[in-house]
Design an enzyme around this catalytic site. Structure first.
Site, PDB file in Angstrom:
ATOM      1  N   LYS A  76       0.643  -1.264  -0.322  1.00 50.36           N
ATOM      2  CA  LYS A  76       0.068   0.053   0.031  1.00 50.36           C
ATOM      3  C   LYS A  76       0.832   1.242   0.105  1.00 50.36           C
ATOM      4  O   LYS A  76       0.398   2.124  -0.906  1.00 50.36           O
ATOM      5  CB  LYS A  76      -0.936  -0.118   1.216  1.00 50.36           C
ATOM      6  CG  LYS A  76      -1.991  -1.186   1.180  1.00 50.36           C
ATOM      7  CD  LYS A  76      -2.681  -1.172   2.454  1.00 50.36           C
ATOM      8  CE  LYS A  76      -3.674  -2.201   2.395  1.00 50.36           C
ATOM      9  NZ  LYS A  76      -4.782  -2.087   3.538  1.00 50.36           N
ATOM     10  N   CYS A  96      -0.530   1.082   6.046  1.00 48.14           N
ATOM     11  CA  CYS A  96      -0.870   0.453   7.277  1.00 48.14           C
ATOM     12  C   CYS A  96      -1.962  -0.817   6.946  1.00 48.14           C
ATOM     13  O   CYS A  96      -2.604  -0.689   5.843  1.00 48.14           O
ATOM     14  CB  CYS A  96      -1.540   1.165   8.456  1.00 48.14           C
ATOM     15  SG  CYS A  96      -0.541   2.552   8.958  1.00 48.14           S
ATOM     16  N   ASP A  97      -1.749  -1.919   7.584  1.00 45.71           N
ATOM     17  CA  ASP A  97      -2.775  -2.846   7.368  1.00 45.71           C
ATOM     18  C   ASP A  97      -2.875  -3.728   8.658  1.00 45.71           C
ATOM     19  O   ASP A  97      -1.949  -3.808   9.437  1.00 45.71           O
ATOM     20  CB  ASP A  97      -2.061  -3.974   6.289  1.00 45.71           C
ATOM     21  CG  ASP A  97      -3.560  -4.895   5.913  1.00 45.71           C
ATOM     22  OD1 ASP A  97      -4.526  -4.471   5.116  1.00 45.71           O
ATOM     23  OD2 ASP A  97      -3.615  -5.940   6.508  1.00 45.71           O
ATOM     24  N   SER A  98      -4.054  -4.089   9.019  1.00 47.43           N
ATOM     25  CA  SER A  98      -4.147  -4.856  10.239  1.00 47.43           C
ATOM     26  C   SER A  98      -5.108  -6.404   9.993  1.00 47.43           C
ATOM     27  O   SER A  98      -5.897  -6.330   9.244  1.00 47.43           O
ATOM     28  CB  SER A  98      -5.091  -4.084  11.248  1.00 47.43           C
ATOM     29  OG  SER A  98      -4.510  -2.788  11.805  1.00 47.43           O
ATOM     30  N   GLY A 133       0.610  -3.825  10.489  1.00 45.29           N
ATOM     31  CA  GLY A 133       1.812  -3.684   9.919  1.00 45.29           C
ATOM     32  C   GLY A 133       2.016  -2.074   9.486  1.00 45.29           C
ATOM     33  O   GLY A 133       1.166  -1.402   9.196  1.00 45.29           O
TER      34      GLY A 133
END
Length: 231
Positions: A76, A96-98, A133
């Site tokens: 991203k 970001c990623d969760s 992340g």
């Protein structure tokens, strides 16, 4: 004598681009005095994860949750960086990623209300780990101190869920909130009453760890105050 600032403490402001449409991440930054520009990527998440699994398999290892969210965050951030560079903007870019890990299984946003209800029946009265992340790209112009550096890390926080009954689960799912967030819950919204406690950084549960972002900025020799001063 009048107070004078130490020149070493002065740092030019730095603009931040947030590569996420998450209102919670934006609100987290805003509460800390940072006003980023939001640019959303068009990353094919399943394809990114498939590639990450292939690379892990080539090394003879499974794709761990901390690496899965980091791969997505990186994809991203890099996709948004390309947009930022094309527009001629000088900035730092964070992606970001969760994902929630429970019983060794990693889950993202539920596909529908039925899946959200099933997810909550599996989580209630138990603990799970929320992985977020973060990937930071220095897309500043060289004249602004840009280095082109790219780096990331993952924040992991253990979340303890309340032992809610089916009626309460149904009522929460009916609000629609669980369908739009990783793990089918929030800690800063309607899901807050159902989170009994956490072990780790609560910002990470929201989706953006301020302490971790500060550490990544430090790797680029950018103090946190430079973002706050950017306004």
């Amino acid at each position: 004598m009048p107070h004078t600032s130490d020149p070493a403490s002065v740092h030019p402001s730095v603009h931040l681009v947030l590569g996420s449409r998450s209102p919670a991440r934006l609100a987290t930054l805003a509460a800390a005095g940072v006003t980023p520009t939001v640019v959303v990527s068009d990353v094919d998440e399943p394809a990114v994860l498939a590639g990450a699994r292939e690379r892990a398999a080539a090394l003879g290892t499974p794709l761990e949750p901390v690496d899965a969210v980091l791969a997505l965050a990186q994809a991203k951030a890099e996709a948004v960086t390309r947009q930022v560079e094309e527009s001629g903007v000088s900035a730092l870019v964070v992606g970001c990623d969760s994902m929630l890990e429970i019983d060794g299984e990693v889950v993202g946003k539920p596909a529908d209300a039925d899946e959200a209800r099933a997810r909550w029946r599996a989580m209630r009265g138990r603990a799970a780990v929320l992985h977020s992340g973060h990937w930071l790209v220095d897309a500043r112009e060289a004249d602004d101190g840009g280095t082109g550096a790219t780096l990331g890390a993952t924040s992991s926080t253990t979340v303890h869920f309340a032992d809610v009954d089916d009626a309460e689960i149904d009522a929460y799912v009916a609000t629609g909130e669980p369908l739009h967030v990783a793990g089918a819950f929030t800690i800063d919204g309607l899901g807050g009453p159902y989170v009994e406690r956490i072990e780790g950084d609560h910002h990470g549960v929201v989706g953006l760890s301020l302490p971790l972002l500060r550490e990544l900025l430090g790797e680029l020799d950018v103090p946190w105050r430079a973002l706050r001063d950017a306004g």
